[in-house]
Write an enzyme that holds these catalytic residues in place. Sequence first.
Site, mmCIF file in Angstrom:
data_model
loop_
_atom_site.group_PDB
_atom_site.id
_atom_site.type_symbol
_atom_site.label_atom_id
_atom_site.label_comp_id
_atom_site.label_asym_id
_atom_site.label_seq_id
_atom_site.Cartn_x
_atom_site.Cartn_y
_atom_site.Cartn_z
ATOM 1 N N LYS A 99 2.911 10.144 8.148
ATOM 2 C CA LYS A 99 2.282 9.653 9.373
ATOM 3 C C LYS A 99 2.893 10.259 10.646
ATOM 4 C CE LYS A 99 0.095 5.431 7.662
ATOM 5 N NZ LYS A 99 -1.295 5.628 8.027
ATOM 6 N N ASP B 252 9.424 2.583 1.391
ATOM 7 C CA ASP B 252 8.287 3.326 1.919
ATOM 8 C C ASP B 252 8.245 3.077 3.424
ATOM 9 O OD1 ASP B 252 5.798 4.067 2.879
ATOM 10 O OD2 ASP B 252 4.718 3.495 1.067
ATOM 11 N N PHE C 61 0.860 -1.191 0.000
ATOM 12 C CA PHE C 61 0.000 0.000 0.000
ATOM 13 C C PHE C 61 0.890 1.232 0.000
ATOM 14 C CE2 PHE C 61 -2.550 3.440 1.726
ATOM 15 C CZ PHE C 61 -3.631 3.374 0.856
HETATM 16 C C1 LIG Z 1 3.126 2.295 3.842
HETATM 17 C C2 LIG Z 1 2.207 3.420 3.468
HETATM 18 N N1 LIG Z 1 2.500 4.201 2.413
HETATM 19 C C3 LIG Z 1 1.727 5.225 2.049
HETATM 20 C C4 LIG Z 1 0.560 5.523 2.728
HETATM 21 C C5 LIG Z 1 -0.296 6.669 2.278
HETATM 22 O O1 LIG Z 1 -0.184 7.719 3.180
HETATM 23 P P1 LIG Z 1 -1.251 8.920 3.145
HETATM 24 O O2 LIG Z 1 -2.575 8.347 3.552
HETATM 25 O O3 LIG Z 1 -0.703 9.927 4.137
HETATM 26 O O4 LIG Z 1 -1.275 9.469 1.763
HETATM 27 C C6 LIG Z 1 0.213 4.740 3.824
HETATM 28 C C7 LIG Z 1 -1.046 4.994 4.559
HETATM 29 O O5 LIG Z 1 -1.597 4.136 5.211
HETATM 30 C C8 LIG Z 1 1.041 3.660 4.207
HETATM 31 O O6 LIG Z 1 0.755 2.874 5.247
#
Ligand SMILES: Cc1ncc(COP(=O)(O)O)c(C=O)c1O
Length: 394
Positions: free
Chosen positions: A246, A217, A130
């Site tokens: 986050k 990520d 994700f």
């Molecule tokens: C690993 C990871 N990458 C990217 C995101 C996306 O972040 P945002 O919701 O701040 O765009 C999330 C959100 O849950 C995530 O867990």
Amino acid sequence: MGSDRFLMQTYSRLPIGFDHGQGAWLWDTQGNKYLDAISGIAVVVLGHAHPEFVAAISDQAGKLVHTSNLYQVPLQAELGARLCAVSGMDRAFFGNSGAEANEAAIKLARRCGHERGIETPSIIVTDGAFHGRTMATLTASGNRKVHAGFEPLVSGFNRVPYDDLEAVANVGRNRNDVVAVLVEPIQGENGVVIPGSGYLRGLREICDAHGWLLMLDEIQTGMGRTGKWFAFQHEAMQPDVITLAKSLGNGVPIGACLARGAAAEVLVPGTHGSTFGGNPLACRAALAVLDRIETEDLVTHAARLGAYIVAELQRRIGAWPVVAAVRGAGLMIGVELRRACSDIVNLAMDAGVLVNVTNERVIRLLPPLNLIHSEADILVDAVANAISEFARSP
Ligand SMILES: Cc1ncc(COP(=O)(O)O)c(C=O)c1O
């Protein structure tokens, strides 16, 4: 509670809303108290209403909230330096969310490819990943539910199974348009999926052999969550790019893309930008987060308390037939059940504890990093009781 009929119905919200919080505790609008073991999905790393954090953002709001990237932003420069120091990276770009941080990484990788004469650069991503909800990041995500209804997806991504080095090596043998690998060091939304040890080092070796960028990520895993500043630090390796969001702002929206070496020089004036990105308020918030994590030694604390919670859960529920696995790294913990268990959220909520279920069968715990021992015991009790009640239901 007010009606949400004027809101787009993008979320299946639970029927409670909150009025205020203190540390790991939240009070709903009816006055009920809950232990917050999800912290806004790995965001409120310092807990709610942390006094030094509140003081820092209040002070900053009274001085300067926003000026724009037309000018020098001293707090942004300071935050870039502090993040580079703890991560071993060279330069930072700031946006406002995780998806934007990953967009910056994707653009950086593509531009790197173009500089090397690759006209249609492609990025290796993984099943179950994700990475966000923008068009490029939802395409990079490995979940058909996230894609459905938004086709045509963005081109330039190659998907491989997670935790499978041979699959990545195989792409390298068959394609010459690959420029980068983008991967979560631990998959969060997919259910706290922890790859075998050596996965990241293995990816590093493959990337080095082909001249690809290794982009991690760390949006969910970063900022101390897994018991290291960044999850890659559990393995003796260094990525070329990491993305953060986050926990970085403890709830004040901020995301970052950090890069190292040649990758840090790719995005030059005119190639990328953001109106709000890295504004003084967001940067002051993130600097306060860094200060508190360091001063309160929250990285070590997360490692120790997380190990305690996992051990306690193993001891209490590990052998129950309904429990498939208990796993975690620091305070990123998953309890996988053998059947879909979204009801656990309500059972735990009725007992005054907020948890999350992700990928249908995984109870996910992401409490604030400064959770204390007695709160960890309350959490373990509540999770065990909720699973026991759930197991008795048909
Ligand atoms: C690993 C990871 N990458 C990217 C995101 C996306 O972040 P945002 O919701 O701040 O765009 C999330 C959100 O849950 C995530 O867990």
